[in-house]
Design a protein around this motif. Structure first.
Motif, PDB file in Angstrom:
ATOM      1  N   GLY A 181       0.807  -1.230   0.000  1.00  0.00           N
ATOM      2  CA  GLY A 181       0.000   0.000   0.000  1.00  0.00           C
ATOM      3  C   GLY A 181       0.828   1.262   0.000  1.00  0.00           C
ATOM      4  N   ALA A 182       1.840   1.292  -0.875  1.00  0.00           N
ATOM      5  CA  ALA A 182       2.749   2.437  -0.905  1.00  0.00           C
ATOM      6  C   ALA A 182       2.790   3.121  -2.268  1.00  0.00           C
ATOM      7  CB  ALA A 182       4.153   1.985  -0.540  1.00  0.00           C
ATOM      8  N   ALA A 183       2.008   2.635  -3.233  1.00  0.00           N
ATOM      9  CA  ALA A 183       2.094   3.163  -4.600  1.00  0.00           C
ATOM     10  C   ALA A 183       1.593   4.596  -4.693  1.00  0.00           C
ATOM     11  CB  ALA A 183       1.285   2.286  -5.551  1.00  0.00           C
ATOM     12  N   ASN A 184       2.055   5.300  -5.691  1.00  0.00           N
ATOM     13  CA  ASN A 184       1.581   6.659  -5.973  1.00  0.00           C
ATOM     14  C   ASN A 184       1.278   6.774  -7.465  1.00  0.00           C
ATOM     15  OD1 ASN A 184       3.796   8.236  -7.536  1.00  0.00           O
ATOM     16  ND2 ASN A 184       4.933   7.093  -5.966  1.00  0.00           N
ATOM     17  N   PRO A 185       0.468   7.760  -7.851  1.00  0.00           N
ATOM     18  CA  PRO A 185       0.019   7.847  -9.247  1.00  0.00           C
ATOM     19  C   PRO A 185       1.135   7.951 -10.282  1.00  0.00           C
ATOM     20  CG  PRO A 185      -1.403   9.176  -7.836  1.00  0.00           C
ATOM     21  CD  PRO A 185      -0.265   8.718  -6.981  1.00  0.00           C
ATOM     22  N   VAL A 186       2.228   8.619  -9.943  1.00  0.00           N
ATOM     23  CA  VAL A 186       3.326   8.721 -10.920  1.00  0.00           C
ATOM     24  C   VAL A 186       3.956   7.348 -11.141  1.00  0.00           C
ATOM     25  CG1 VAL A 186       5.678   9.623 -11.234  1.00  0.00           C
ATOM     26  CG2 VAL A 186       3.815  11.177 -10.595  1.00  0.00           C
ATOM     27  N   ASP A 210      -4.941   0.541   0.601  1.00  0.00           N
ATOM     28  CA  ASP A 210      -5.088   1.954   0.961  1.00  0.00           C
ATOM     29  C   ASP A 210      -4.292   2.320   2.206  1.00  0.00           C
ATOM     30  OD1 ASP A 210      -6.261   4.339   0.043  1.00  0.00           O
ATOM     31  OD2 ASP A 210      -7.654   4.327   1.726  1.00  0.00           O
ATOM     32  N   THR A 211      -3.234   1.584   2.480  1.00  0.00           N
ATOM     33  CA  THR A 211      -2.441   1.778   3.699  1.00  0.00           C
ATOM     34  C   THR A 211      -2.024   3.234   3.903  1.00  0.00           C
ATOM     35  OG1 THR A 211      -1.534  -0.354   3.061  1.00  0.00           O
ATOM     36  CG2 THR A 211      -0.592   0.686   5.008  1.00  0.00           C
ATOM     37  N   ARG A 212      -1.707   3.914   2.810  1.00  0.00           N
ATOM     38  CA  ARG A 212      -1.285   5.323   2.908  1.00  0.00           C
ATOM     39  C   ARG A 212      -2.257   6.274   2.192  1.00  0.00           C
ATOM     40  NH1 ARG A 212       2.667   1.808   2.952  1.00  0.00           N
ATOM     41  NH2 ARG A 212       4.280   1.975   4.544  1.00  0.00           N
ATOM     42  N   GLY A 213      -3.468   5.764   1.963  1.00  0.00           N
ATOM     43  CA  GLY A 213      -4.539   6.644   1.473  1.00  0.00           C
ATOM     44  C   GLY A 213      -4.527   6.937  -0.014  1.00  0.00           C
ATOM     45  N   THR A 214      -3.647   6.251  -0.775  1.00  0.00           N
ATOM     46  CA  THR A 214      -3.478   6.618  -2.184  1.00  0.00           C
ATOM     47  C   THR A 214      -4.238   5.723  -3.163  1.00  0.00           C
ATOM     48  OG1 THR A 214      -1.481   5.246  -2.264  1.00  0.00           O
ATOM     49  CG2 THR A 214      -1.166   7.592  -1.814  1.00  0.00           C
ATOM     50  N   LEU A 216      -7.360   5.246  -4.270  1.00  0.00           N
ATOM     51  CA  LEU A 216      -8.270   5.812  -5.275  1.00  0.00           C
ATOM     52  C   LEU A 216      -7.524   6.738  -6.236  1.00  0.00           C
ATOM     53  CD1 LEU A 216     -10.443   4.635  -3.298  1.00  0.00           C
ATOM     54  CD2 LEU A 216     -11.908   6.508  -4.032  1.00  0.00           C
ATOM     55  N   ALA A 217      -6.571   7.477  -5.701  1.00  0.00           N
ATOM     56  CA  ALA A 217      -5.764   8.365  -6.560  1.00  0.00           C
ATOM     57  C   ALA A 217      -5.000   7.547  -7.600  1.00  0.00           C
ATOM     58  CB  ALA A 217      -4.799   9.183  -5.707  1.00  0.00           C
ATOM     59  N   ILE A 220      -6.857   6.723 -10.904  1.00  0.00           N
ATOM     60  CA  ILE A 220      -7.132   7.788 -11.885  1.00  0.00           C
ATOM     61  C   ILE A 220      -6.231   7.708 -13.126  1.00  0.00           C
ATOM     62  CG2 ILE A 220      -7.325  10.319 -12.198  1.00  0.00           C
ATOM     63  CD1 ILE A 220      -9.568   8.895 -10.499  1.00  0.00           C
ATOM     64  N   ALA A 247      -5.459   0.587   7.140  1.00  0.00           N
ATOM     65  CA  ALA A 247      -6.404   0.307   6.062  1.00  0.00           C
ATOM     66  C   ALA A 247      -6.015  -0.955   5.307  1.00  0.00           C
ATOM     67  CB  ALA A 247      -6.462   1.489   5.124  1.00  0.00           C
TER      68      ALA A 247
ATOM     69  N   ALA B 217      -7.781  11.496  -4.828  1.00  0.00           N
ATOM     70  CA  ALA B 217      -8.025  11.280  -6.262  1.00  0.00           C
ATOM     71  C   ALA B 217      -8.369  12.600  -6.948  1.00  0.00           C
ATOM     72  CB  ALA B 217      -9.152  10.260  -6.451  1.00  0.00           C
ATOM     73  N   ILE B 220      -5.412  14.753  -8.205  1.00  0.00           N
ATOM     74  CA  ILE B 220      -4.605  14.318  -9.364  1.00  0.00           C
ATOM     75  C   ILE B 220      -4.900  15.128 -10.639  1.00  0.00           C
ATOM     76  CG2 ILE B 220      -3.971  12.307 -10.813  1.00  0.00           C
ATOM     77  CD1 ILE B 220      -2.868  12.339  -7.870  1.00  0.00           C
ATOM     78  N   TYR B 257       2.352  12.711   1.817  1.00  0.00           N
ATOM     79  CA  TYR B 257       2.979  11.438   1.434  1.00  0.00           C
ATOM     80  C   TYR B 257       2.876  11.247  -0.076  1.00  0.00           C
ATOM     81  CZ  TYR B 257       3.689   6.524   0.495  1.00  0.00           C
ATOM     82  OH  TYR B 257       4.150   5.355  -0.059  1.00  0.00           O
ATOM     83  N   ARG B 291      -4.799   8.000   6.921  1.00  0.00           N
ATOM     84  CA  ARG B 291      -4.282   6.629   6.726  1.00  0.00           C
ATOM     85  C   ARG B 291      -2.823   6.532   7.152  1.00  0.00           C
ATOM     86  NH1 ARG B 291      -9.306   4.555   6.130  1.00  0.00           N
ATOM     87  NH2 ARG B 291     -10.068   4.533   3.989  1.00  0.00           N
ATOM     88  N   ASN B 292      -2.009   7.533   6.784  1.00  0.00           N
ATOM     89  CA  ASN B 292      -0.599   7.491   7.164  1.00  0.00           C
ATOM     90  C   ASN B 292      -0.430   7.550   8.674  1.00  0.00           C
ATOM     91  OD1 ASN B 292       1.599   7.708   4.818  1.00  0.00           O
ATOM     92  ND2 ASN B 292      -0.304   8.643   4.121  1.00  0.00           N
TER      93      ASN B 292
END
Lengths: 299, 299
Positions: A181-186, A210-214, A216-217, A220, A247, B217, B220, B257, B291-292
Motif C-alpha cells: 500500500g505504498a504506490a503513488n500515481p506517478v 489503501d495503507t497510505r490513502g493513495t 483511489l488516486a 485515476i 487500512a 483522487a 490528481i 505522502y 491513513r498514514n
C-alpha cells in the motif's frame, strides 16, 4: 482524461480482506455476506483461499464456504489456489476461476511460499495448465509490484519478465499488486508505460491497498491509460492484523462511488454494497476503513 | 500527467478541523499543536476562526490561541473572519492573513450566515478592503462548489460569477470548497476547465473533504491542470460532530505522502507532521481518519 464507459470491480474481501483480519468470521456468516455481495451486481467475487489452513487459518473453512454460497449467474466465483491440492479443492467447491500468486521480489516470494521465484513459476505452470483443462478461468497475482517490505523498490525489468511469464501461461488476467500500500500515481504511470506496449490493457487488473490513502488516486491515471479492472474489498477490509486501524484493500464502496460519479458504469448497486459492508463490519466487530461506509452508517 | 515541482499545502486543521469536532481541546493544547505544526515546514496554518463564539464554541479561545503561539518566519498564520469585529480581533491577535467565506448556493449561505449571498458579498467587500488596509494577506473560501447539502448541484455559472466577484475584491487566493465531500475527479476537471480560462491557476486553491474517500483522487487532475495549492488538515480532522467515524478534510499526511512520493516538493517534514497528528489525536480522544497516521502509529 479518458474515462472508460465500463469498469470491472473484482471483490476480494472474502479472501484478501479476511485473510488479513485477526477476527474469526463464522462459516455461515461468510456465506451470508458473500450471498449479499452476489446480489449487488459484482461481476467477480474471490470467495476464499485453498492455501493450507496452517498458513491462513481464517480461511480454513474454504470448501464449506464455496459449497455453501448461492450463486448469481452474472458473477464469477474465484479462489486462491497455490498448488494441485488447492486446485482440486477449488474444483470440488465449484469455483469458476483459479487464482495463483507470485511475488515480484525474491525475498517476499521466499518468505511467502518458502520457494525461490523460479521454482514457484514451475509449480504455477502446472496449476494453470490443470485449471484450464478443468475449464476454469484463471488469474495470476503478481505481488510487491509497487514496493517490497524487504527489498523496497522492485526493478521494472523484473516486473516485465514475470508478467510475461505469467501471461504466457495463458492466464485470463494478471493482477498487479501494491502489497504494502505504498504506490503513488506517478509510479502507476511509470509501470503502465512500460507494460502497456508489451501487453494488452484488457489483460491487466490493478490491486491497490489503501495503507497510505493513495488507492483511489492511483486508479485515476490507470483509467486514463486504459485499465478497466480493479480489485477492491467490501468495507476496505484487510488491514494488517498486527496494525490495528490500518487500512486494507481499496474499499469497494469508495471505488464504486467514485467511478459511478465519474459517469463510469460498474453494473453494481452502491446501496446494497453499503448494506453488505455494514453487515460484515458488525461481524468483524471494529470500524472498517471504507469512507462511504462510515458516512452511510450515520444516515 | 504534468506534475508541478512544488505544491503549497495549507493546513486548516486548527480551524476547519476543530470547528467540526465535538471534542473540546484546551487552549494550551491548541497552542502546543500549532507550534508542532509550525516546526514541520508548513507554509500556511489557519489557526482559528473569529466567528462569534455562539456559532463555533470550539474556537471561542481564538484570540488567546493567536496570541499564544510561537511563530515560524516561514509560515503564514491565517484566521477566518466573518466581519469587521472578527477582523479587529484577528489584527489584535497578530494574524497575517484574513479569510472570508461565502457559499456558492443560496440556501447554504442563508443557513450558514443568515443572509442572502448578495448581502454577504457587500459585507465581505468591506472586510477585504479593511484587511488590505491593515496590510494583511487575504483569502476567500467559496463553499459548496462541488455540491450543496440543500440544493445538490450548484450551477457552474454561479461558481464563475462568485469567483469573479471574490477575485475582483483583490483576495490573494480563492479556495474552492467541496464542503460535503462528494466531489469526483471528472467534476474537478469540469469546474477547472470552466474557471482556468478566466482566472489564473495561481489564484486558486482546492479544498477537499474525504467524506467519500475521493479527496486524494481529486487532487490528481487538478495538479495536471496546474493547480498547486491545496487545503488539508492534520490527521484528517474535521469529521462532522453528528457523524462519528466520518472523515474530515483531506489528511495533511496523506496528501503530503502522495505528493512527495510523486516527486513534488512540499517543503515539509512528514515525520514531524505524523508526530503532530498523533499528538492531537490523543487530545481528541478518538482515531483520526489519516491513513498514514494509522500506519505510523503501528510502527
Amino acid at each position: 482524461m479518458k474515462c472508460p464507459k465500463h469498469v470491472r470491480i473484482n471483490e476480494v474481501g472474502p479472501r484478501d480482506g479476511l485473510q488479513n483480519e485477526s477476527a474469526w468470521v463464522e462459516t455461515e456468516d461468510k456465506i451470508t455476506w458473500i450471498n449479499m455481495l452476489s446480489q449487488t451486481g459484482l461481476p467477480y467475487i474471490e470467495v476464499t483461499s485453498f492455501v493450507h489452513p496452517k498458513w491462513i487459518p481464517a480461511l480454513r473453512d474454504g470448501l464449506k464456504v464455496a459449497k455453501g454460497i448461492t450463486r448469481s449467474e452474472n458473477t464469477v466465483y474465484a479462489a486462491l489456489v497455490p498448488n494441485r491440492i488447492g486446485l482440486e479443492r477449488a474444483i470440488e467447491g465449484g469455483i469458476n476461476q483459479a487464482c495463483v500468486f507470485l511475488s515480484a521480489s525474491e525475498t517476499h516470494n521466499q518468505k511467502n511460499v518458502n520457494k525461490p521465484i523460479d521454482q514457484t513459476v514451475q509449480q504455477l505452470k502446472q496449476v494453470i495448465a490443470e485449471a484450464k483443462e478443468a475449464n476454469l478461468a484463471t488469474r495470476a497475482y503478481l505481488s510487491t509490484v509497487f514496493g517490497c517490505p524487504y527489498e523496497q523498490n522492485v526493478p521494472i525489468e523484473q516486473i516485465v519478465r514475470l508478467s510475461e511469464i505469467l501471461l504466457e501461461m495463458g492466464v485470463d488476467e494478471l493482477s498487479l499488486g501494491d502489497t504494502i500500500g505504498a504506490a503513488n500515481p506517478v509510479q502507476v504511470i511509470t509501470v503502465l508505460e512500460t507494460l502497456l506496449p508489451r501487453f494488452s490493457a484488457s489483460q491487466i487488473a490493478l490491486h491497490f491497498h489503501d495503507t497510505r490513502g493513495t488507492s483511489l488516486a492511483n486508479i485515476i491515471p490507470a483509467l486514463d491509460m486504459g485499465i478497466t479492472s480493479f480489485d477492491t474489498s467490501s468495507g476496505g477490509l484487510g488491514g494488517c492484523p498486527y496494525a490495528p486501524g490500518s487500512a486494507g484493500n481499496a474499499a469497494t464502496e469508495d471505488v464504486i462511488y467514485m467511478l459511478e460519479q465519474m459517469g463510469i458504469d460498474t453494473g453494481t448497486d452502491l446501496n446494497k454494497l453499503l448494506t453488505a459492508a455494514a453487515w460484515i463490519e458488525k461481524k468483524i466487530g471494529k470500524s472498517l476503513p471504507s469512507r462511504n461506509l462510515q458516512a452511510f452508517k450515520t444516515k
